[in-house]
Enzyme design. Structure first.
Site, PDB file in Angstrom:
ATOM      1  N   SER A 152       0.852  -1.184   0.000  1.00 57.04           N
ATOM      2  CA  SER A 152       0.000   0.000   0.000  1.00 57.04           C
ATOM      3  C   SER A 152       0.889   1.235   0.000  1.00 57.04           C
ATOM      4  O   SER A 152       1.944   1.254   0.643  1.00 57.04           O
ATOM      5  CB  SER A 152      -0.905   0.027   1.228  1.00 57.04           C
ATOM      6  OG  SER A 152      -1.600   1.263   1.319  1.00 57.04           O
ATOM      7  N   TYR A 176      -1.856  -0.117  10.099  1.00 55.43           N
ATOM      8  CA  TYR A 176      -1.883  -0.577   8.711  1.00 55.43           C
ATOM      9  C   TYR A 176      -0.721   0.030   7.925  1.00 55.43           C
ATOM     10  O   TYR A 176      -0.059  -0.659   7.151  1.00 55.43           O
ATOM     11  CB  TYR A 176      -3.224  -0.200   8.079  1.00 55.43           C
ATOM     12  CG  TYR A 176      -3.400  -0.744   6.677  1.00 55.43           C
ATOM     13  CD1 TYR A 176      -3.711  -2.079   6.464  1.00 55.43           C
ATOM     14  CD2 TYR A 176      -3.260   0.094   5.578  1.00 55.43           C
ATOM     15  CE1 TYR A 176      -3.875  -2.573   5.179  1.00 55.43           C
ATOM     16  CE2 TYR A 176      -3.427  -0.395   4.290  1.00 55.43           C
ATOM     17  CZ  TYR A 176      -3.734  -1.726   4.097  1.00 55.43           C
ATOM     18  OH  TYR A 176      -3.882  -2.224   2.824  1.00 55.43           O
TER      19      TYR A 176
END
Length: 249
Positions: A145, A158
């Site tokens: 990501s 995250y």
């Protein structure tokens, strides 16, 4: 893009929805036999496997936070398919926790996020390594990501976990070559239901802040995965960003 994945076996975790499903579809369309890795919904996984282009696809439970589940899947793959040519670590999950609210990011949430999104992909690779080594030219694609670079994502854990994924990609690329390539494909905010608690309209707002002014699709990420598998054959340890330019300062 011209390619032929006939007689290749691809394992895709999290293959019943989103990026995983789009990737499984692309690989199957290229001729690969796809192992549809799923966490809990066996009926949905069976439907996905049956609907993929081509034949020979199989749905297997692969809970990436459960060593026994992964070991059982590896045994089935070894018995039925013999080797793994492509592994795509697409499984993961997240939830929205405002970055400034450090108290809301509890130890339990932090541990769960990192367990699934960082330890999980490593556990899959570790478990399937003998099957990847049985392939003459294997490739591992980890879904990262751009949150790892920007520090902006569904929550801080995250962001940290995905930074760990890319570090893991680099380290594994060094030790698993020449027989196995390892790459990361890092999307921005993707139009799926991946993030729990995402506010309505949040994706459109994010898209307006990117140079390309659009929301990233799961298909665009899958296209990048496919390119890593069949085109970027001299690349390992790299990160390919698919984010409409969101990572740019």
């Amino acid at each position: 893009m011209s390619f032929d994945l006939t007689r290749k076996t691809a394992v895709v975790t999290g293959a019943t929805s989103g990026i995983g499903l789009a990737t499984a579809t692309r690989l199957a369309a290229g001729g690969a036999r796809v192992v549809v890795g799923f966490h809990s919904d066996a009926a949905q996984a069976a439907r996905v496997a049956a609907a993929l282009p081509g034949s020979g696809h199989v749905a297997l439970p692969m809970a990436i936070d459960d060593a026994a589940s992964l070991a059982a899947a590896a045994e089935r793959i070894a018995e039925q398919l013999g080797a793994v040519d492509v592994l795509v670590n697409a499984a993961g999950r997240s939830t929205t926790v405002p970055a400034r609210d450090l108290a809301a990011l509890t130890d339990d949430i932090f541990d769960e996020i990192t367990k699934v999104n960082l330890r999980g992909p490593f556990a899959v690779i570790r478990t399937l390594l003998p099957l990847l080594q049985a392939s003459p030219e294997a490739v591992i694609v980890n879904i990262g990501s751009v949150a790892a670079l920007t520090g902006v994502g569904s929550n801080l854990a995250y962001c940290a976990a995905k930074a760990g994924v890319h570090a893991l990609t680099v380290a594994l690329a060094k030790i698993l070559g020449p027989g196995i390539r390892v790459v990361t494909v890092s999307p921005g905010a993707v139009d799926t239901g991946f993030v729990r608690g995402r506010a309505p309209g949040a994706l459109d707002k994010i898209a307006e802040g990117t140079p390309l002014k659009k929301v990233t699709s799961a298909g665009a990420v899958a296209d990048a995965v496919l390119a890593c598998v069949v085109q970027l054959t001299s690349s390992t340890g790299i990160e390919v960003r698919v984010d409409e330019g969101r990572h740019l300062p």
